[in-house]
Structure formats: structure tokens, C-alpha cells
Design a protein around this motif. Structure first.
Motif, PDB file in Angstrom:
ATOM      1  N   THR A   1      94.738   6.626  48.274  1.00  0.00           N
ATOM      2  CA  THR A   1      96.067   6.490  47.528  1.00  0.00           C
ATOM      3  C   THR A   1      96.500   5.302  47.380  1.00  0.00           C
ATOM      4  O   THR A   1      97.045   4.660  46.257  1.00  0.00           O
ATOM      5  N   VAL A   2      96.572   4.289  48.414  1.00  0.00           N
ATOM      6  CA  VAL A   2      96.941   3.003  48.557  1.00  0.00           C
ATOM      7  C   VAL A   2      95.913   1.867  47.494  1.00  0.00           C
ATOM      8  O   VAL A   2      96.568   1.505  46.625  1.00  0.00           O
ATOM      9  N   ALA A   3      94.777   2.484  47.383  1.00  0.00           N
ATOM     10  CA  ALA A   3      93.937   1.695  46.493  1.00  0.00           C
ATOM     11  C   ALA A   3      94.221   2.038  45.035  1.00  0.00           C
ATOM     12  O   ALA A   3      94.171   0.986  44.146  1.00  0.00           O
ATOM     13  N   ASP A   4      94.573   3.323  44.773  1.00  0.00           N
ATOM     14  CA  ASP A   4      94.883   3.740  43.687  1.00  0.00           C
ATOM     15  C   ASP A   4      96.146   2.901  43.103  1.00  0.00           C
ATOM     16  O   ASP A   4      96.336   2.608  41.885  1.00  0.00           O
ATOM     17  N   LEU A   5      96.918   3.011  43.991  1.00  0.00           N
ATOM     18  CA  LEU A   5      98.336   2.241  43.510  1.00  0.00           C
ATOM     19  C   LEU A   5      98.077   0.660  43.286  1.00  0.00           C
ATOM     20  O   LEU A   5      98.561   0.187  42.310  1.00  0.00           O
ATOM     21  N   VAL A   6      97.302   0.174  44.183  1.00  0.00           N
ATOM     22  CA  VAL A   6      97.057  -1.311  43.766  1.00  0.00           C
ATOM     23  C   VAL A   6      96.224  -1.313  42.633  1.00  0.00           C
ATOM     24  O   VAL A   6      96.447  -2.446  41.783  1.00  0.00           O
ATOM     25  N   GLU A   7      95.366  -0.731  42.235  1.00  0.00           N
ATOM     26  CA  GLU A   7      94.509  -0.765  40.836  1.00  0.00           C
ATOM     27  C   GLU A   7      95.687  -0.286  40.007  1.00  0.00           C
ATOM     28  O   GLU A   7      95.513  -1.251  38.801  1.00  0.00           O
ATOM     29  N   GLY A   8      96.422   0.369  39.930  1.00  0.00           N
ATOM     30  CA  GLY A   8      97.367   0.721  38.940  1.00  0.00           C
ATOM     31  C   GLY A   8      98.214  -0.403  38.375  1.00  0.00           C
ATOM     32  O   GLY A   8      98.640  -0.886  37.289  1.00  0.00           O
ATOM     33  N   VAL A   9      98.691  -1.150  39.327  1.00  0.00           N
ATOM     34  CA  VAL A   9      99.424  -2.617  39.277  1.00  0.00           C
ATOM     35  C   VAL A   9      98.652  -3.541  38.813  1.00  0.00           C
ATOM     36  O   VAL A   9      99.288  -4.538  38.342  1.00  0.00           O
TER      37      VAL A   9
ATOM     38  N   ALA B   1      95.547  -8.358  25.196  1.00  0.00           N
ATOM     39  CA  ALA B   1      95.527  -8.287  26.722  1.00  0.00           C
ATOM     40  C   ALA B   1      96.745  -8.019  27.496  1.00  0.00           C
ATOM     41  O   ALA B   1      96.607  -6.961  28.380  1.00  0.00           O
ATOM     42  N   GLN B   2      97.850  -8.343  26.977  1.00  0.00           N
ATOM     43  CA  GLN B   2      99.105  -7.820  27.624  1.00  0.00           C
ATOM     44  C   GLN B   2      99.340  -6.254  27.469  1.00  0.00           C
ATOM     45  O   GLN B   2      99.855  -5.636  28.285  1.00  0.00           O
ATOM     46  N   ALA B   3      99.013  -5.857  26.073  1.00  0.00           N
ATOM     47  CA  ALA B   3      99.166  -4.605  25.700  1.00  0.00           C
ATOM     48  C   ALA B   3      98.353  -3.568  26.563  1.00  0.00           C
ATOM     49  O   ALA B   3      98.561  -2.465  27.112  1.00  0.00           O
ATOM     50  N   GLU B   4      97.051  -3.823  26.849  1.00  0.00           N
ATOM     51  CA  GLU B   4      96.227  -3.294  27.837  1.00  0.00           C
ATOM     52  C   GLU B   4      96.597  -3.183  29.001  1.00  0.00           C
ATOM     53  O   GLU B   4      96.479  -2.240  29.681  1.00  0.00           O
ATOM     54  N   ASN B   5      97.164  -4.316  29.526  1.00  0.00           N
ATOM     55  CA  ASN B   5      97.433  -4.242  30.910  1.00  0.00           C
ATOM     56  C   ASN B   5      98.818  -3.500  30.955  1.00  0.00           C
ATOM     57  O   ASN B   5      98.827  -2.799  31.908  1.00  0.00           O
ATOM     58  N   PHE B   6      99.595  -3.411  30.031  1.00  0.00           N
ATOM     59  CA  PHE B   6     100.896  -2.395  29.919  1.00  0.00           C
ATOM     60  C   PHE B   6     100.482  -0.941  30.010  1.00  0.00           C
ATOM     61  O   PHE B   6     100.756  -0.298  30.652  1.00  0.00           O
ATOM     62  N   ARG B   7      99.269  -0.631  28.866  1.00  0.00           N
ATOM     63  CA  ARG B   7      98.793   0.805  28.793  1.00  0.00           C
ATOM     64  C   ARG B   7      98.340   1.185  30.025  1.00  0.00           C
ATOM     65  O   ARG B   7      98.402   2.393  30.480  1.00  0.00           O
TER      66      ARG B   7
ATOM     67  N   MET C   1      98.931   0.204  33.107  1.00  0.00           N
ATOM     68  CA  MET C   1     100.055   0.588  34.270  1.00  0.00           C
ATOM     69  C   MET C   1     100.837   1.630  33.814  1.00  0.00           C
ATOM     70  O   MET C   1     101.113   2.444  35.015  1.00  0.00           O
ATOM     71  N   MET C   2     101.005   1.950  32.641  1.00  0.00           N
ATOM     72  CA  MET C   2     101.868   3.043  32.049  1.00  0.00           C
ATOM     73  C   MET C   2     100.945   4.524  32.485  1.00  0.00           C
ATOM     74  O   MET C   2     101.445   5.654  33.108  1.00  0.00           O
ATOM     75  N   MET C   3      99.805   4.442  32.240  1.00  0.00           N
ATOM     76  CA  MET C   3      98.709   5.565  32.562  1.00  0.00           C
ATOM     77  C   MET C   3      98.592   5.777  34.081  1.00  0.00           C
ATOM     78  O   MET C   3      98.622   6.940  34.547  1.00  0.00           O
ATOM     79  N   ALA C   4      98.501   4.725  34.858  1.00  0.00           N
ATOM     80  CA  ALA C   4      98.529   4.902  36.224  1.00  0.00           C
ATOM     81  C   ALA C   4      99.940   5.412  36.557  1.00  0.00           C
ATOM     82  O   ALA C   4      99.933   6.087  37.750  1.00  0.00           O
TER      83      ALA C   4
ATOM     84  N   GLU D   1      99.287  -0.333  19.865  1.00  0.00           N
ATOM     85  CA  GLU D   1      99.955   0.844  19.391  1.00  0.00           C
ATOM     86  C   GLU D   1     100.753   1.627  20.397  1.00  0.00           C
ATOM     87  O   GLU D   1     101.764   2.244  20.083  1.00  0.00           O
ATOM     88  N   PHE D   2      99.984   1.765  21.412  1.00  0.00           N
ATOM     89  CA  PHE D   2     100.467   2.566  22.361  1.00  0.00           C
ATOM     90  C   PHE D   2     101.949   1.648  23.019  1.00  0.00           C
ATOM     91  O   PHE D   2     103.025   2.568  23.495  1.00  0.00           O
ATOM     92  N   VAL D   3     101.819   0.576  23.153  1.00  0.00           N
ATOM     93  CA  VAL D   3     103.108  -0.096  23.905  1.00  0.00           C
ATOM     94  C   VAL D   3     104.174  -0.062  22.857  1.00  0.00           C
ATOM     95  O   VAL D   3     105.364   0.195  23.318  1.00  0.00           O
ATOM     96  N   GLU D   4     104.098  -0.003  21.456  1.00  0.00           N
ATOM     97  CA  GLU D   4     105.132   0.235  20.546  1.00  0.00           C
ATOM     98  C   GLU D   4     105.437   1.532  20.513  1.00  0.00           C
ATOM     99  O   GLU D   4     106.738   1.863  20.398  1.00  0.00           O
ATOM    100  N   ASN D   5     104.679   2.639  20.844  1.00  0.00           N
ATOM    101  CA  ASN D   5     105.001   3.873  21.054  1.00  0.00           C
ATOM    102  C   ASN D   5     105.862   4.058  22.138  1.00  0.00           C
ATOM    103  O   ASN D   5     106.992   4.872  21.933  1.00  0.00           O
TER     104      ASN D   5
END
Length: 702
Positions: free
Chosen positions: A92-100, A114-120, A122-125, A372-376
């Protein structure tokens, strides 16, 4: 261990000793991993994850979240893997760290990607575990608190991202405490001068306001105490950013905004909230239309409260929020209240957040790429804005209620000016269609097209409105001058250049026009007859008493219509003439020419007895598309509309509108309005349609 001591004090207030010990182990790993690393401010890097953990500890987040916050950068910046974290602290802790953690393994084409993929990521995590975004918000808040060490351009970029993405996410999750801090810091770094000026102005008026706030607070407390309602009344100060937003949105000047005093009343039950509302409305006069019941109908983020705006005897405006203690805590902490209060059932903020997270999964499935995901997601975060896409995937932001014409002008003024039709999600739609979020809009243009004055009745953006008005004003004048010249030269059977300029100017004055161009425009708009001006030019008559109501004579040669005359030549909707049809024109004073088919029922008898009808014919080099209407009777079968639309499109005709009416249980009438070049073009389309088995009848209408 000095960095950890203050955090330990907060953690000890609500966590078990063994949980605090686990957090300390996570701290030690992070401290070792970041050893020797420094921040831009010159502080040891470990101070950043400790500060983020401290922010979350104040919200009483669980120990796994605090551990992940302490280690949220170790995967990205240090020689630590997710497997290492899983072995040491659990999955659980490892998944949280990876998500961020920021994504660095993939080589992106641009910084934006790169910023958009990072954001995507994070949102999926976050959809898997909402604590990911809570850690990220704490991470961003501390970064904003320490922006001073960065270059001004980098500060502005991070501040803009905070205002556009992170503060709205905190708002969407109902965490107003974080939202307000992110907004204030974002504003201070994005617009430092505006921030300093407003902050100084607020300080100047604070002393005077304090007395007024205390007086109104005492009035409210006394009234509610007399009514035996248990509650507390708090005078609120508006944040500098909320003042700025009200001024920016033209709600009022600084003095007008500061003349509104805000209060919060916190009580013990919903029933008490409504009783307090009644007492306050008896004490001060409520302003009609300014009451909102967010208890009965919570906001999208689960926020609940009663809002009302009142006016006291001196005319001062008073804003009051009424809520229960639980509602107040939910408003402050949003989804974080789940851990703060450990309530057994899901509260509104958490329920709304879960619904939003579910919608993010659908957005992710439908998005073509990370940008596109970030804009959505931004569409969801800004419900008062409409985000639509160009066919190439570029996002266009428009106000709610915007139409394809607004979209066209948002792309470029020339695109708006030459717009003739649009496709929304690849389907032809009227230009007046209000756009909705996420649609792909394609604007169809034509070289000879001109703005339509009717657009002004439904465009909403200032850019579209001002451009249409200016273009129509200038082009209408130019086109009227050009048409007037053609009409006059046709009657004269010679060029205007054959007449001395002084003679032309003299006739212009005699006909009550300031310039020759004004006189020619008057001819083009049907205000003055070309034969009258021709008569004055050829006879030298300078009698100024004659009226200028004479209309063109029928025995003159027909005027050639090219299709490029624009606003001064219109085509009648009653008969929809197209090149190849025998035509005539009706001259309307001040409005120019309206072209009809000679067979049109509206003109067949009238034109023989009305001098306003003049002979015209199609020019050999006629240009542009002309609207024709086809009525097609079809038998009900699957795919009928698609096949017919496909045939019309293959014949290079632009479909402008489609109406479907049921004739009986087995037959429909399809009415197509389409742009065609001439009668031959239309005849070819009709020929192609008549051979389709399920088509019963095809005819041009009217």
C-alpha cells in the motif's frame, strides 16, 4: 533527528505509538536517500518531505499516508525502487509513493507532454487511492511556500499550474483549507504587483472594518441568544485572491467588494440552521435572489451550507453562511475528513469525490494522449467554462453558451469571417448550436464567404461580436459602393471614369450625399435609383427639388449576378434560387437586392405591377455555393440517413441542415438543405438519389 521532532509531536496526538514508529522508519529511509541533496533555497532536501507530511498530519491523515509523504521523492530522485519500499513498508505504501512520484523513465517529445503524463499518472493512481492526490496537494503547497528561491519565470509557470490545476482539484475535493492557501500563494507568485497592492489596500481598511464586524457580530449573537439557539458567530475576512477574482470578474471596484461583510454561523443541527436563517432574515432585510440552499442540494464537491445576503438599515451588505459543526469540518477538510473523524458512513464530500474519480477513469479510457486527458480533467474542474477541440486536438476554451462561430473567431479572425458551416463531432450542425464540453469542432470556410449579421443574435464572446460588427459595417459599405457602381455604369453604358470628378461630386450633393461613394452606396442599397443619377449626369440637371424615389426601369439590360456581392445581395428563402434558375431581383430601400426565381409564387404576379422588381441574370463566372432544399421520401430501413448523407457528401455538396418527419409508420420525409454550385450539380445529386431502392420520391423544394 531535529527535522522529525516537530512532526512527531503532531503525530503523537492522534496516532498509536507503533504507527509513529513506522513513520519514523520511513523518515530514516528518506533521510538516508536524500543525504547530501539540497533544495534551491539552500535547505537540506529532507525538509521538503517532512513539511509535506506535517501538512497532512494537521489534517490527521493515517500513518500510511504520512509514510508515503515522507518518501514521495525517493523513487524519482534516489536509488530506491518500488520493490524496496514494498519489502520494507508493504504494498500500500509503495503504491502511494509510486502514484505521487514523477515519471522520468520515458523520453517525452516536450516538457508539456512530460508534465501531462505525470499528471495523468497521478490522477489514475488517485482513482485507485484518493490519498495520492492529498499527498500531491501537500507537496505542491510546500513547494509554493518556498518558491522565492526560483527564477521569476519558473515561479510564474508553477503558480499558473497551481491556479489552473491544483487549487481547483482541492476545491473539487472540498478541501477549502488547502484550496485557499494554494490560491493565495499562486496569486502572489503569478501577479506579485497586484498581490502587494491589494494586500496593502486591505490592511489600510482593516482597522475601520474591525469595528463594523464586531458590531454586526454582536447583533447576530444577541438575536440568536434571545431565540435560545445554540451557535457561534464568526466574522470572516475575504482572502486577497477572492477580492481579486470579484474585481477581475467586474463584480465591483475594491471599495464595493470591501463593503460586503462576511459572517459564518455554526450550530448543532440542520434544523437549527433553518431556524437561524429565519431569525437573521427578521433581523436584516434579505436581498431577493441571493439565497442558496446547499444543505438540501449540496455542491458538486459535497459542500453543504446555507448562504444568504442581507442589507442592514444603513444599506450595508452582509453575507452569512449557516452550517452545522460537521458541515464546517467537511468544508474545511473535504475528503480528508474521512480520516479526521473516522465516520462510519460516507459523507457527501467523499461520495461526490468517488463519483468524480469514477468519471476520471472514463476520461482516461477515451483520451487519445496525456495532454488531451489533462484538458478533459480541466473541463471537469471549470464547470463555468466550455472546452472544445479542433480537429487536430488543440483545446479551445470558451465561455458557457458559446457557439461554433465563437469557436471560429477564437481560432483566428479570418476563420470566423470566412466561416460558412461547421461539423460537431463530424456531424453537420447549425452555427447557432451551443457547444458542450469535449466536442470536436470543425469549421468549414469558403474564400468568398462573409460574416452574417444574424450571427450577432447568438455569439457570446466579445471577440466574435466586435469582429462581426466591424466587418459587417465596413464590408457592407464597400459592397454597396461596388454594386451601386455596377448598376450606374450599366444604365449609363459607360464607365464612371468618363465623367469629370467635379460632375460626379456635384450630382452627389444634389442627391443629398456627402461623397460620391455615399451616393453609389445609396444606389447599391436601393435608397436611390440608378436611372435618376444617370439622368442627372447626362442631362446636367441640377434641380435639387426632385425626390429620389424613382426605381430602376425594367427595359434596362439585366444585371449580372456573380454570387460574390455579399451582404447587399441576398437570396430569397421562399424559393432558394441557384445558378441556372431564371431569376429577378426585388429592390428593398436600404437593404439592397433580394434574388428570387421567376417561378416563385411570391413574385410571379407582383413583379409585373411593381417597379421595385428589376431584371437580373447569372454571370458566366458565378462563384460560391448556394443553398438548395431537397425533400426525399424514404421507406424506413436501417442506415437510410447514413447512406443518403454519404451520397450527398460524395457529390461535394455541403449539408447545412437535415429535418426528419414521419409520414406514416413505414415512410419518412427527409428534408436536406445543402450548398450546391448550380442546377447541374443539383440534378446530378437527384439522379444519384433516385436509383437507391429505399428512396420513393425526390424533389426540389419549393
Amino acid at each position: 533527528m531535529s527535522h522529525f521532532e516537530s512532526l512527531r509531536d503532531v503525530l503523537g496526538g492522534y496516532l498509536e505509538p507503533n504507527q509513529v514508529a513506522d513513520i519514523e522508519r520511513a523518515y530514516k529511509l528518506a533521510e538516508r536517500a536524500h543525504e547530501g541533496q539540497m533544495r534551491s533555497s539552500g535547505d537540506p532536501y529532507i525538509t521538503h518531505p517532512v513539511a509535506a507530511a506535517h501538512i497532512l498530519a494537521e489534517l490527521h491523515l493515517d500513518h500510511q499516508t504520512i509514510m508515503a509523504a515522507l518518501m514521495h521523492d525517493v523513487i524519482e530522485d534516489c536509488d530506491v525502487t518500488k520493490q524496496d519500499l514494498t519489502t520494507e513498508f508493504g504494498e500500500t505504501v509503495a503504491d502511494l509513493v509510486e502514484g505521487v512520484s514523477k515519471l522520468t523513465q520515458i523520453d517525452f517529445q516536450s516538457k508539456e507532454q512530460a508534465q501531462a503524463e505525470n499528471f495523468r499518472k497521478m490522477m489514475m493512481a488517485m482513482t485507485q487511492d484518493i490519498r495520492v492526490i492529498l499527498i500531491k496537494l501537500a507537496d505542491r503547497l510546500h513547494n509554493m511556500q518556498t518558491l522565492g528561491a526560483l527564477r521569476p519565470d519558473k515561479r510564474r509557470r508553477i503558480a499558473r499550474e497551481t491556479l489552473e490545476i491544483y487549487a481547483p482539484i482541492a476545491n473539487r475535493l472540498g478541501i477549502y483549507r488547502l484550496k485557499e492557501q494554494l490560491e493565495l500563494l499562486g496569486f502572489a507568485n503569478m501577479y506579485p504587483l497586484r498581490y502587494r497592492i491589494l494586500q496593502h489596500s486591505v490592511r489600510k481598511v482593516r482597522g475601520h472594518r474591525k469595528e463594523i464586524v464586531e458590531r454586526i457580530t454582536e447583533q447576530l449573537r444577541t438575536r440568536l441568544k434571545d431565540s435560545r439557539i445554540t451557535c457561534k458567530v464568526i466574522g470572516r475576512e475575504k482572502s486577497v485572491y477572492s477580492i481579486y477574482k470579484k474585481m477581475r470578474d467586474k463584480v465591483g471596484t475594491f471599495n464595493e467588494v470591501m463593503d460586503i461583510y462576511a459572517f459564518r454561523v455554526i450550530t448543532d443541527s440542520e434544523d437549527s440552521c433553518y431556524r437561524i436563517l429565519g431569525q437573521i432574515h427578521n433581523l436584516f432585510k434579505p436581498i431577493p435572489g441571493r439565497f442558496k440552499d446547499y444543505i438540501a442540494i449540496p455542491k458538486a464537491n459535497g459542500y453543504q451550507s446555507l448562504h444568504t445576503v442581507l442589507r442592514n438599515k444603513t444599506g450595508m451588505h452582509i453575507e452569512v453562511q449557516i452550517r452545522t459543526e460537521l458541515m464546517n469540518q467537511m468544508a474545511e477538510h473535504g475528503v480528508a475528513a474521512h480520516w479526521l473523524y473516522k465516520t462510519g458512513s460516507a459523507h457527501p464530500a467523499e461520495t461526490k469525490a468517488r463519483e468524480w474519480l469514477q468519471s476520471l477513469i472514463e476520461l482516461q479510457q477515451n483520451a487519445g494522449d496525456s495532454i488531451e486527458f489533462v484538458e478533459n480533467v480541466k473541463i471537469d474542474l471549470y464547470p463555468d467554462e466550455v472546452y472544445v477541440f479542433t480537429p487536430k486536438g488543440k483545446i479551445i476554451e470558451l465561455p458557457k453558451g458559446a457557439t461554433p462561430v465563437d469557436f471560429a473567431y477564437a481560432i483566428h479572425t479570418d476563420v470566423g469571417n470566412s466561416c460558412i458551416a461547421c461539423k460537431i463531432d463530424k456531424q453537420f450542425s447549425p452555427l447557432s448550436t451551443p457547444l458542450s464540453n469535449g466536442k470536436t469542432v470543425e469549421i468549414i470556410t469558403a474564400p468568398g464567404a462573409k460574416p452574417n449579421p444574424a450571427w450577432l443574435s447568438y455569439v457570446v464572446t466579445g471577440k466574435a461580436r466586435s469582429n462581426i460588427r466591424n466587418f459587417v459595417k465596413n464590408i457592407r459599405q464597400d459592397e454597396a459602393v461596388h454594386l451601386g457602381r455596377r448598376l450606374l455604369e450599366q444604365v449609363l453604358k459607360s464607365q464612371l471614369e468618363d465623367f469629370p470628378p467635379e460632375q460626379l461630386e456635384s450630382v452627389a450633393k444634389i442627391t443629398h450625399h456627402d461623397t460620391v461613394d455615399d451616393m453609389l452606396a445609396g444606389i447599391g442599397l436601393g435608397k436611390i435609383a440608378s436611372v435618376l443619377v444617370a439622368h442627372r449626369l447626362t442631362s446636367g440637371k441640377d434641380d435639387s427639388d426632385d425626390t429620389v424615389v424613382d426605381m430602376p426601369q425594367k427595359d434596362q439590360a439585366p444585371l449580372a449576378i456573380k454570387g460574390t456581392e455579399g451582404l447587399v445581395v441576398k437570396y430569397a428563402r421562399c424559393c432558394r434560387p441557384i445558378p441556372g434558375d431564371p431569376i429577378l431581383a426585388y429592390v428593398s430601400a436600404g437593404k439592397g437586392f433580394t434574388i428570387h426565381r421567376e417561378t416563385c409564387p411570391n413574385v410571379q404576379r407582383a413583379h409585373k405591377h411593381n417597379d421595385r422588381y428589376v431584371p437580373v441574370q447569372w454571370s458566366d463566372d458565378v462563384q460560391g455555393d448556394f443553398i438548395a432544399e431537397l425533400r426525399i421520401e424514404v421507406f424506413n430501413q436501417r442506415g437510410v440517413l447514413a447512406q443518403i448523407t454519404n451520397i450527398i457528401s460524395n457529390q461535394e455538396a455541403n449539408i447545412v441542415n437535415v429535418d426528419i418527419n414521419e409520414l406514416d409508420g413505414s415512410t419518412n420525409i427527409l428534408t436536406f438543405q445543402m450548398g450546391v454550385r448550380n442546377r447541374v450539380h443539383l440534378a446530378n445529386i437527384i439522379k444519384k438519389l433516385r436509383v437507391i431502392p429505399f428512396v420513393n420520391k425526390v424533389h426540389r423544394h419549393p
